[in-house]
Design a protein around this motif. Structure first.
Motif, mmCIF file in Angstrom:
data_model
loop_
_atom_site.group_PDB
_atom_site.id
_atom_site.type_symbol
_atom_site.label_atom_id
_atom_site.label_comp_id
_atom_site.label_asym_id
_atom_site.label_seq_id
_atom_site.Cartn_x
_atom_site.Cartn_y
_atom_site.Cartn_z
ATOM 1 N N ILE A 169 0.814 -1.206 0.000
ATOM 2 C CA ILE A 169 0.000 0.000 0.000
ATOM 3 C C ILE A 169 0.858 1.270 0.000
ATOM 4 O O ILE A 169 0.486 2.292 -0.568
ATOM 5 N N TYR A 170 2.030 1.186 0.635
ATOM 6 C CA TYR A 170 2.928 2.346 0.658
ATOM 7 C C TYR A 170 4.369 1.865 0.707
ATOM 8 O O TYR A 170 4.725 1.016 1.537
ATOM 9 N N THR A 171 5.183 2.397 -0.187
ATOM 10 C CA THR A 171 6.627 2.212 -0.107
ATOM 11 C C THR A 171 7.273 3.565 -0.333
ATOM 12 O O THR A 171 6.975 4.241 -1.329
ATOM 13 N N GLY A 172 8.099 3.983 0.588
ATOM 14 C CA GLY A 172 8.808 5.258 0.459
ATOM 15 C C GLY A 172 10.290 5.068 0.707
ATOM 16 O O GLY A 172 10.684 4.234 1.535
ATOM 17 N N MET A 173 11.113 5.813 -0.009
ATOM 18 C CA MET A 173 12.563 5.715 0.159
ATOM 19 C C MET A 173 13.166 7.104 0.266
ATOM 20 O O MET A 173 12.849 8.002 -0.529
ATOM 21 N N ILE A 174 14.039 7.274 1.227
ATOM 22 C CA ILE A 174 14.669 8.562 1.456
ATOM 23 C C ILE A 174 15.731 8.824 0.399
ATOM 24 O O ILE A 174 16.232 7.890 -0.244
ATOM 25 N N GLY A 175 16.077 10.097 0.203
ATOM 26 C CA GLY A 175 17.157 10.428 -0.724
ATOM 27 C C GLY A 175 16.842 11.684 -1.524
ATOM 28 O O GLY A 175 15.685 12.062 -1.691
ATOM 29 N N SER A 176 17.880 12.320 -2.031
ATOM 30 C CA SER A 176 17.695 13.489 -2.895
ATOM 31 C C SER A 176 17.149 13.040 -4.241
ATOM 32 O O SER A 176 17.224 11.850 -4.602
ATOM 33 N N LYS A 177 16.618 13.983 -5.026
ATOM 34 C CA LYS A 177 16.071 13.639 -6.342
ATOM 35 C C LYS A 177 17.136 13.002 -7.219
ATOM 36 O O LYS A 177 16.868 12.041 -7.955
ATOM 37 N N ARG A 178 18.345 13.519 -7.157
ATOM 38 C CA ARG A 178 19.426 12.992 -8.000
ATOM 39 C C ARG A 178 19.769 11.561 -7.603
ATOM 40 O O ARG A 178 19.883 10.680 -8.455
ATOM 41 N N ARG A 179 19.882 11.342 -6.300
ATOM 42 C CA ARG A 179 20.245 10.009 -5.828
ATOM 43 C C ARG A 179 19.137 9.000 -6.119
ATOM 44 O O ARG A 179 19.392 7.875 -6.535
ATOM 45 N N VAL A 180 17.896 9.414 -5.913
ATOM 46 C CA VAL A 180 16.750 8.535 -6.173
ATOM 47 C C VAL A 180 16.692 8.177 -7.657
ATOM 48 O O VAL A 180 16.472 7.016 -8.036
ATOM 49 N N ALA A 181 16.889 9.173 -8.527
ATOM 50 C CA ALA A 181 16.846 8.925 -9.968
ATOM 51 C C ALA A 181 17.905 7.906 -10.370
ATOM 52 O O ALA A 181 17.668 7.029 -11.214
ATOM 53 N N ALA A 182 19.086 8.012 -9.745
ATOM 54 C CA ALA A 182 20.170 7.077 -10.068
ATOM 55 C C ALA A 182 19.794 5.653 -9.682
ATOM 56 O O ALA A 182 20.027 4.700 -10.450
ATOM 57 N N VAL A 183 19.191 5.483 -8.498
ATOM 58 C CA VAL A 183 18.765 4.149 -8.048
ATOM 59 C C VAL A 183 17.685 3.598 -8.977
ATOM 60 O O VAL A 183 17.737 2.436 -9.403
ATOM 61 N N PHE A 184 16.698 4.438 -9.314
ATOM 62 C CA PHE A 184 15.609 3.992 -10.187
ATOM 63 C C PHE A 184 16.128 3.583 -11.566
ATOM 64 O O PHE A 184 15.645 2.616 -12.153
ATOM 65 N N ASN A 185 17.085 4.316 -12.106
ATOM 66 C CA ASN A 185 17.644 3.989 -13.428
ATOM 67 C C ASN A 185 18.317 2.619 -13.409
ATOM 68 O O ASN A 185 18.167 1.826 -14.339
ATOM 69 N N VAL A 186 19.061 2.344 -12.333
ATOM 70 C CA VAL A 186 19.706 1.043 -12.197
ATOM 71 C C VAL A 186 18.665 -0.071 -12.181
ATOM 72 O O VAL A 186 18.795 -1.096 -12.867
ATOM 73 N N LEU A 187 17.591 0.148 -11.413
ATOM 74 C CA LEU A 187 16.556 -0.883 -11.275
ATOM 75 C C LEU A 187 15.755 -1.071 -12.559
ATOM 76 O O LEU A 187 15.344 -2.180 -12.894
ATOM 77 N N LYS A 188 15.538 0.007 -13.301
ATOM 78 C CA LYS A 188 14.854 -0.112 -14.600
ATOM 79 C C LYS A 188 15.699 -0.948 -15.561
ATOM 80 O O LYS A 188 15.177 -1.783 -16.307
ATOM 81 N N GLU A 189 17.000 -0.696 -15.539
ATOM 82 C CA GLU A 189 17.903 -1.452 -16.413
ATOM 83 C C GLU A 189 17.906 -2.942 -16.055
ATOM 84 O O GLU A 189 18.142 -3.798 -16.912
ATOM 85 N N GLU A 190 17.632 -3.240 -14.790
ATOM 86 C CA GLU A 190 17.565 -4.639 -14.361
ATOM 87 C C GLU A 190 16.226 -5.287 -14.707
ATOM 88 O O GLU A 190 16.032 -6.472 -14.463
ATOM 89 N N GLY A 191 15.303 -4.484 -15.249
ATOM 90 C CA GLY A 191 14.036 -5.041 -15.707
ATOM 91 C C GLY A 191 12.854 -4.825 -14.796
ATOM 92 O O GLY A 191 11.768 -5.358 -15.056
#
Length: 550
Positions: A172-194
């Motif tokens: 129902i809710y998942t939140g992760m701390i971090g700056s926009k730049r850091r979050v974007a970097a994590v999301f890009n890695v995970l998108k590349e993993e599928g």
């Protein structure tokens, strides 16, 4: 039978439960004239199936009038206490856990560092797990109605947690701390993993509502505000959302009522009422209250009516118009409330059996024993466990009060969580009576035992003998010396809690008519303070074992 006992039991395995009450026309009546049915979501059936389902999905109580049956149909949803899992035990987690517990969440904290993942650091948490994040996530049995907050100590650990979370069903809710730049970097890695980009887009990151927060306390408020927003106002309709004003703790309190009382429930409201449908209040014969339906003049009127209902076996509907005196009383709220007030005494539930609990004191320093005596091995098991096991067959719940070396008690009681609750006395250094008060504060049963945790020779036969005595205050006596455990009535709770923390039980018991019950077992006198006591207890036990063998 008290319906909240059933609801409480069902909520251990069900996410949501619906109670349906049918009330005949009229403002009052005998409780025997109304009917109640309790359903899990999977059990919904009958002509009102669609209506029942919509109430569970909306998460708010609903009352309708059925003309053809000349009765009210009152539907109340009840939900499991929501679980908030916090990954990371750092500086933000401390205020977040405190406030989340205060607002009704069951909180679990996970960290892989023992100095950050311990019960003493997170007293309000229901569970603290010290383990590798990947292992912990596998252990947690995360489901779609959980709330997940990822606030670990660094980018790498956040990414590890999120990767494992994304392998599970969406919560129902998942939140992760971090700056926009850091979050974007994590999301890009995970998108590349599928991993699914749409699901990543639904993760609240950067976490929390944008309120300009800076300090750990302010950041935790912004996170919790976002969590509550999702809990109460989720628009997707994918999850069960609790929008009732029912306080989860009131379910347990209503289930545990063992003295004459009345239960007040808000059925529906109109306008700006201070509490909404679902709010409840227990009114006891002596005027004591649990919960609230709004306070002020309206609550005083409700209390008066409620006390008139006690021991009548009846119910009454009450309309409270708060707008009539809101302005002259300086109240912001107005509106109207429809209230249901019912007898909650023996006349309402004559089949309720007497309940028994125990309070075991284990918070002391063990200074004379030379080591922490609660974990001392005594005939193959820890000292404390002998005492706990003596009460298990007789007690609905057992409260072990810890203080000094609190963390060392946790593994001793592992596997007994269904009946045994470890509570922490933060003022244990003020003496034993402060631990008595901490333990007693949790009691809800008709009668309860009280004993120190260093009486390993306590005998089940003695405990049964004490329970068979119908007197209020009972102490076992061996050769004219009073011992333990002491058996007390529920009415003693309020008096004990009102005493000074540096008082003692002897002062309290001198004011009571105490029955000293003669027993033939010297174990009621045998506690352990010194190493010599330990050796003496061993000899007594060995002698008893030899006699039984013969």
């Amino acid at each position: 039978m008290n319906p909240f006992i059933t609801i409480q039991e069902m909520l251990k395995s069900e996410q949501a439960v619906l109670m349906v009450t049918r009330l005949p026309a009229g403002q009052s009546g005998a409780l025997t004239k109304m009917t109640r049915e309790i359903y899990a979501k999977s059990q919904l059936q009958g002509e009102n199936y669609e209506q029942f389902l919509s109430v569970l999905q909306e998460g708010k109580p609903r009352v309708i009038w059925e003309d053809e049956k000349n009765e009210y149909l009152w539907m109340e949803p009840f939900f499991q206490k929501e679980r908030l899992i916090v990954f990371g035990g750092g500086h933000i987690a401390i205020p977040l856990v405190k406030m989340a517990a205060m607002t009704g969440f069951r909180v679990t904290v996970v960290d892989d560092r023992p100095s950050f993942a311990n019960t003493a650091r997170f007293l309000e948490a229901e569970e603290v797990i010290c383990d590798d994040f990947v292992n912990a996530i596998k252990r947690l049995d995360i489901n779609q109605n959980d709330f997940l907050v990822v606030i670990t100590r660094g980018h790498r650990h956040d990414e590890i947690c999120l990767r494992e979370i994304l392998k599970l069903q969406e919560t129902i809710y998942t939140g992760m701390i971090g700056s926009k730049r850091r979050v974007a970097a994590v999301f890009n890695v995970l998108k590349e993993e599928g991993f699914d980009a749409d699901r990543l887009g639904r993760i609240c990151s950067p976490i929390g509502l944008s309120i300009g927060s800076v300090t750990p306390e302010e950041i935790s408020i912004s996170i919790l505000a976002q969590v509550i927003q999702r809990k109460r106002k989720d628009a997707a309709g994918t999850f069960l959302i609790n929008r009732s004003d029912m306080e989860t703790e009131l379910i347990a309190k209503a289930a545990a009522v063992r003295e004459p009382a009345a239960l007040v429930s808000i059925m529906e409201t109109h306008g700006s009422a201070p509490r909404n449908a679902g709010a409840k209040m227990i009114v006891y014969e002596n005027g004591r209250l649990e919960g609230s339906v709004g306070g002020g003049c309206s609550e005083a009127q409700v209390m008066h009516t409620a006390r008139q209902m006690i021991k009548t076996g009846r119910y009454q509907l009450l309309e409270a118009d708060l707008s009539l005196n809101a302005e002259e009383e300086g109240m912001v709220c107005g509106g109207t409330m429809k209230l249901f007030i019912e007898d909650f005494s023996d006349k309402a539930f004559p089949d309720v059996l007497e309940s028994v609990e125990a309070v075991i004191l284990a918070a002391g320093y063990s200074s004379r024993a030379g080591s922490f005596k609660m974990e001392l091995d005594f005939q193959g098991k820890p000292m404390l466990l002998h005492v706990v096991e003596a009460f298990l067959p007789f007690c609905d719940r057992i409260f072990v009060v810890g203080g000094y070396q609190y963390e060392r008690l946790i593994p001793l009681l592992a596997g007994l969580k269904d009946k045994v609750e470890l509570v922490y006395n933060k003022e244990f250094d003020r003496g034993m009576f402060s631990s008595v008060q901490e333990g007693v504060s949790h009691v809800t049963a008709d009668r309860f035992f009280l004993t120190p945790g260093d009486y390993p020779l306590l005998n089940k036969a003695v405990i049964q003998t004490l329970l068979d005595c119908e007197d209020s205050y009972v102490i076992p006596s061996f050769e004219h010396h009073g011992g333990h455990p002491i058996l007390l009535p529920f009415s003693a709770k309020e008096e004990l809690l009102s005493m000074e923390k540096d008082s003692n039980l002897k002062v309290f018991l001198k004011q009571k008519e105490v029955t000293y019950l003669d027993v033939t077992d010297q174990g009621v006198l045998q506690d352990l303070d010194t190493r010599e006591d330990y050796e003496r207890l061993y000899k007594i036990k060995e002698k008893e074992s030899g006699e039984h063998a013969e």
